[in-house]
Design a protein around this motif. Structure first.
Motif, PDB file in Angstrom:
ATOM      1  N   VAL A  77       0.866  -1.216  -0.132  1.00 18.75           N
ATOM      2  CA  VAL A  77      -0.018  -0.105   0.016  1.00 18.75           C
ATOM      3  C   VAL A  77       0.938   1.233  -0.210  1.00 18.75           C
ATOM      4  O   VAL A  77       0.531   2.307  -0.658  1.00 18.75           O
ATOM      5  CB  VAL A  77      -1.036  -0.011   1.290  1.00 18.75           C
ATOM      6  CG1 VAL A  77      -1.503   1.271   1.236  1.00 18.75           C
ATOM      7  CG2 VAL A  77      -1.812  -1.206   1.034  1.00 18.75           C
ATOM      8  N   THR A  78       1.907   1.176   1.014  1.00 24.63           N
ATOM      9  CA  THR A  78       2.781   2.333   0.934  1.00 24.63           C
ATOM     10  C   THR A  78       3.488   2.576  -0.321  1.00 24.63           C
ATOM     11  O   THR A  78       3.588   3.646  -0.949  1.00 24.63           O
ATOM     12  CB  THR A  78       3.805   2.275   2.021  1.00 24.63           C
ATOM     13  OG1 THR A  78       3.290   2.025   3.297  1.00 24.63           O
ATOM     14  CG2 THR A  78       4.946   3.565   2.136  1.00 24.63           C
ATOM     15  N   GLY A 106       2.545   1.699  -3.388  1.00 22.86           N
ATOM     16  CA  GLY A 106       1.436   2.070  -4.315  1.00 22.86           C
ATOM     17  C   GLY A 106       1.066   3.475  -4.161  1.00 22.86           C
ATOM     18  O   GLY A 106       0.985   4.152  -5.058  1.00 22.86           O
ATOM     19  N   ASN A 107       1.042   3.863  -2.766  1.00 23.45           N
ATOM     20  CA  ASN A 107       0.856   5.413  -2.619  1.00 23.45           C
ATOM     21  C   ASN A 107       1.891   6.230  -3.095  1.00 23.45           C
ATOM     22  O   ASN A 107       1.772   7.449  -3.115  1.00 23.45           O
ATOM     23  CB  ASN A 107       0.439   5.720  -1.210  1.00 23.45           C
ATOM     24  CG  ASN A 107      -1.099   4.960  -0.971  1.00 23.45           C
ATOM     25  OD1 ASN A 107      -1.528   4.662  -1.675  1.00 23.45           O
ATOM     26  ND2 ASN A 107      -1.087   4.855   0.637  1.00 23.45           N
ATOM     27  N   ALA A 108       3.097   5.950  -2.897  1.00 25.10           N
ATOM     28  CA  ALA A 108       4.258   6.681  -3.157  1.00 25.10           C
ATOM     29  C   ALA A 108       4.286   6.766  -4.612  1.00 25.10           C
ATOM     30  O   ALA A 108       4.964   7.844  -5.058  1.00 25.10           O
ATOM     31  CB  ALA A 108       5.556   6.017  -2.676  1.00 25.10           C
ATOM     32  N   GLN A 147       1.934   7.232  -6.676  1.00 25.52           N
ATOM     33  CA  GLN A 147       0.754   8.191  -7.369  1.00 25.52           C
ATOM     34  C   GLN A 147       1.259   9.417  -7.348  1.00 25.52           C
ATOM     35  O   GLN A 147       1.781  10.376  -6.765  1.00 25.52           O
ATOM     36  CB  GLN A 147      -0.321   7.645  -6.681  1.00 25.52           C
ATOM     37  CG  GLN A 147      -1.052   6.662  -6.855  1.00 25.52           C
ATOM     38  CD  GLN A 147      -2.204   6.178  -6.244  1.00 25.52           C
ATOM     39  OE1 GLN A 147      -2.716   7.017  -5.100  1.00 25.52           O
ATOM     40  NE2 GLN A 147      -2.909   4.975  -6.533  1.00 25.52           N
TER      41      GLN A 147
END
Length: 88
Positions: free
Chosen positions: A81-82, A84-86, A88
């Motif tokens: 998740v981390t 993936g968020n980074a 974006q």
């Protein structure tokens, strides 16, 4: 007649000590067997105790591994998740 009686008595006197010796050997063998059976029972009891302890330890280890697997899966998901968020 007296000869037969004396011969029979002589045979009994000669054979009696051999019978007692065999009896003594049988008694000693029975005592040894009883001692051995006691030792086997004690060994079995100790074995059963050790197996019970090992079973408990294996169950605890299995539970800990399952818990660790769950925690690692949560960490992996968090990392994904981390990452993936980074991105974006």
């Amino acid at each position: 007649m007296k000869r037969y009686f004396l011969a029979a008595m002589l045979c009994l006197l000669i054979l009696a000590p051999a019978g007692r010796a065999q009896n003594r050997d049988i008694i000693e063998m029975k005592q040894s067997l009883a001692l051995l059976q006691g030792m086997v029972r004690e060994l079995q009891r100790n074995f059963d105790e050790k197996i019970a302890v090992m079973r408990t330890l294996v169950e605890q280890s299995t539970d800990q591994v399952a818990k660790l697997n769950n925690e690692l899966a949560a960490v992996q998901q968090s990392v994904q998740v981390t990452v993936g968020n980074a991105g974006q």
